[in-house]
Design an enzyme around this catalytic site. Structure first.
Site, PDB file in Angstrom:
ATOM      1  N   ALA A 143       0.826  -1.211   0.000  1.00 49.90           N
ATOM      2  CA  ALA A 143       0.000   0.000   0.000  1.00 49.90           C
ATOM      3  C   ALA A 143       0.860   1.261   0.000  1.00 49.90           C
ATOM      4  O   ALA A 143       0.361   2.354   0.204  1.00 49.90           O
ATOM      5  CB  ALA A 143      -0.920  -0.015   1.208  1.00 49.90           C
ATOM      6  N   HIS A 166       2.909  -7.735   7.688  1.00 55.50           N
ATOM      7  CA  HIS A 166       4.206  -7.239   8.151  1.00 55.50           C
ATOM      8  C   HIS A 166       4.960  -8.297   8.934  1.00 55.50           C
ATOM      9  O   HIS A 166       5.230  -8.126  10.124  1.00 55.50           O
ATOM     10  CB  HIS A 166       4.003  -5.991   9.028  1.00 55.50           C
ATOM     11  CG  HIS A 166       3.337  -4.875   8.293  1.00 55.50           C
ATOM     12  ND1 HIS A 166       2.573  -3.926   8.910  1.00 55.50           N
ATOM     13  CD2 HIS A 166       3.320  -4.561   6.982  1.00 55.50           C
ATOM     14  CE1 HIS A 166       2.120  -3.071   8.005  1.00 55.50           C
ATOM     15  NE2 HIS A 166       2.554  -3.437   6.823  1.00 55.50           N
TER      16      HIS A 166
END
Ligand SMILES: Cc1cc2nc3c(=O)[nH]c(=O)nc-3n(C[C@H](O)[C@H](O)[C@H](O)COP(=O)(O)OP(=O)(O)OC[C@H]3O[C@@H](n4cnc5c(N)ncnc54)[C@H](O)[C@@H]3O)c2cc1C
Ligand code: SF4
Length: 554
Positions: free
Chosen positions: A94, A475
């Site tokens: 993103a 992540h």
């Protein structure tokens, strides 16, 4: 024949994500002959999917015929989302690029191994320049709603615009094409962002600063050879020199072929593992177990971190504005010292994620939460049958939904092991171990309810978080962490692999502390630093090894 001509390449880089692209570019600049092996495909505006309904061009699961760029891996402790493409995670990410607070250098196994606080700012600066980081100038309706909800809950002053790697026009004009705006004419032409919200589906408009338009573009321009759809399956030292001082042999297969896998063999003097935290762990576990690289530290798989994350949101059927407009992550807020929420969106028409969202459910994880969820859905169906069916079906989801990505900067680690799972004893896989990461963050749920009240919509949760008590994360970091010795980690402070010569790891797997922010800028800056220590080709003695006291131990 000179010694160098005996090798196909000076360096082979495995993986073309953030760490891999930086390494390829900087090594090429230093005069080395570089190959990049990348198991994902190369993507262009022409072949990127228009919506997430083109599942075969979005998801990566080649054995099932899905040859996209986005993968989901399921573990007991987390569902891990990651990218798989030429350009690695940059194709689907993103593009939020944030530097972590300074305190991250004081914790974890890397603390005090270098003067990080003095060295890293320069590398962050280089990384930010190369990735074209800028403050987001485009706020979509979802960002304005986030600000309103923050004001209504007393944290309006924490609202911020994200820092992103997107080419945004200085005069606000979308869809304008310019000759390379970033690299003094060396880079490709670029087009300004049209705020379609599609960053995570791959940018079809040339506005997102993906690695194939930045680092990797420059590396290829200066001679690096990228091998797409090429998966590295074996790697061992040449000529019986167990420490790799005589170079390495790398074996690959075609990653997308269903029948003929076209095995190939390459030789090189040095290697950079950049296959991401999961990819590098997986490959190194295989190589250690097979006896190809037996001296890899047994710390492999330790200190894996996933950020404490929870995906919640709000859906408002028939909302007056298109909530998919903007950039994928346009803004964020802090609802308390540890808890950070970002407004996230998918582009219009990308409604398949709607299958995974359901009515918001509080409560402790486990059977009680599932029971509470069933009760909530039933009572909502009885009270508002039409509206409830409307929010649970996927059509129109991206236009009506704001995802609230909640991240907590609280430290928590898991461990990855290479084992046969009980349900499939035929081969080994990565399996997770350790303390459960929380999927229910009460303050975040309260915020989602407030947000939904503002729009007149429904607060929503992610179904797998309720059913399986497993959080989703994009992540994943760690697993081959930087440390002072192989007793504590896998690489030294210059990313050199303990036990081997001219072998490095440059990707998210080396990160040794919880960053509390999206990790790509840190991975890029760390790779810049690691590559800055590699001597130019004309000066190398091909003898780069971790500090001698640690070589060979494990
Ligand atoms: C949907 C989504 C959104 C995200 N948004 C953000 C964001 O806004 N900001 C942020 O900082 N981070 C974000 N991330 C995370 C970010 O993408 C990763 O942290 C980052 O890409 C990791 O970089 P890396 O260099 O470790 O490896 P990667 O970028 O993951 O690259 C590794 C590459 O290695 C290849 N590979 C693996 N194994 C092999 C093998 N055996 N042979 C050959 N090639 C191999 C893979 O195909 C992959 O392309 C997001 C991730 C996802 C999935
Ligand atoms: S919002 Fe659209 S145009 Fe802008 S970077 Fe993202 S995908 Fe590209």
């Amino acid at each position: 024949m000179s010694r160098d001509d005996q090798f196909d390449f000076d360096f082979i880089v495995i993986g073309s994500g953030f760490g891999g692209s930086v390494s390829a570019h900087r090594l090429t600049e230093k005069g080395y002959k570089v190959a990049v092996m990348e198991m994902g495909r190369r993507w262009t505006p022409e072949n990127l999917p228009r919506t997430s309904w083109s599942i075969h061009r979005w998801f990566w699961r080649p054995k099932l015929g899905l040859r996209g760029f986005f993968n989901m891996r399921f573990f007991k402790h987390a569902t891990i989302f990651h990218g798989c493409a030429v350009g690695g995670g940059s194709i689907t990410y993103a593009c939020t690029l944030l530097a972590p607070p300074e305190k991250v250098w004081d914790s974890g196994s890397w603390a005090s191994l270098a003067n990080w606080k003095a060295e890293m700012p320069g590398h962050y600066e280089t990384a930010a320049r190369m990735l074209g980081v800028t403050e987001n100038t485009i706020l979509g309706p979802a960002d304005h709603l986030l600000r309103k909800a923050a004001e209504a809950t007393g944290c309006g002053d924490t609202f911020y615009r994200t820092h992103v790697g997107i080419f945004q026009s200085s005069d606000g004009q979308p869809n304008q094409t310019f000759a390379d705006p970033f690299f003094g004419g060396e880079g490709p032409p670029r087009t300004t962002c049209i705020s379609c919200g599609g960053c995570m589906m791959g940018c079809r408009f040339g506005a997102k600063n993906t690695l194939d338009l930045t680092y990797l573009y420059l590396a290829e321009k200066h001679g690096a050879q990228v091998f797409p759809e090429t998966k590295v399956v074996d790697l061992k030292p040449l000529k019986g020199a167990a420490d790799g001082s005589q170079g390495y042999e790398v074996r690959t297969v075609n990653s997308t072929a269903s029948i003929r896998h076209q095995p190939q063999r390459f030789t090189c003097r040095g290697v950079v593992f950049s296959a991401s935290s999961l990819g590098t762990m997986e490959l190194l576990f295989q190589l250690k177990e097979r006896g190809s690289l037996p001296a890899i530290s047994s710390q492999l798989g330790q200190h894996v971190r996933t950020n404490s994350e929870s995906l919640i949101g709000a859906r408002t059927p028939g909302y007056s504005q298109d909530l998919s407009q903007g950039i994928a992550i346009g803004s964020g807020i802090y609802i308390d010292e540890h808890t950070h929420i970002e407004a996230v969106r998918y582009p219009r028409g990308c409604d398949t994620m709607g299958f995974l969202t359901t009515i918001l459910t509080d409560g402790r994880p486990g059977p009680q939460r599932i029971a509470l969820w069933l009760k909530n859905v039933t009572s909502s169906l009885l009270r508002h049958p039409f509206k409830t069916v409307r929010v649970l079906q996927p059509l129109g989801w991206a236009r009506e939904f704001v995802i609230l990505l909640c991240m907590q900067a609280l430290d928590g680690e898991i461990e990855m092991r290479w084992k046969r799972p009980w349900f499939w004893p035929f081969r080994k896989f990565l399996v997770s171990r350790g303390e459960k990461v929380p999927t229910y963050i009460p303050r975040a749920n309260e915020f989602a309810k407030k947000f939904a009240q503002l729009t007149g919509g429904f607060a929503m949760s992610l179904l797998p978080e309720i059913l399986f008590d497993v959080p989703g994360t994009a992540h994943c970091i760690g697993g081959c962490v930087i440390a002072d010795s192989p007793a504590r980690g896998v690489v030294d402070a210059r990313h050199r692999v303990f036990g081997y010569k001219n072998m490095y790891v440059c990707d998210g797997s080396v990160v040794a502390a919880n960053l509390g922010v999206n990790p790509s800028l840190t991975i890029t800056a760390l790779a810049e630093r690691a590559m800055s220590f590699v001597a130019p080709k004309g000066e190398t003695s091909w003898n780069d090894a971790p500090v001698p006291a640690h070589v060979g131990a494990s």
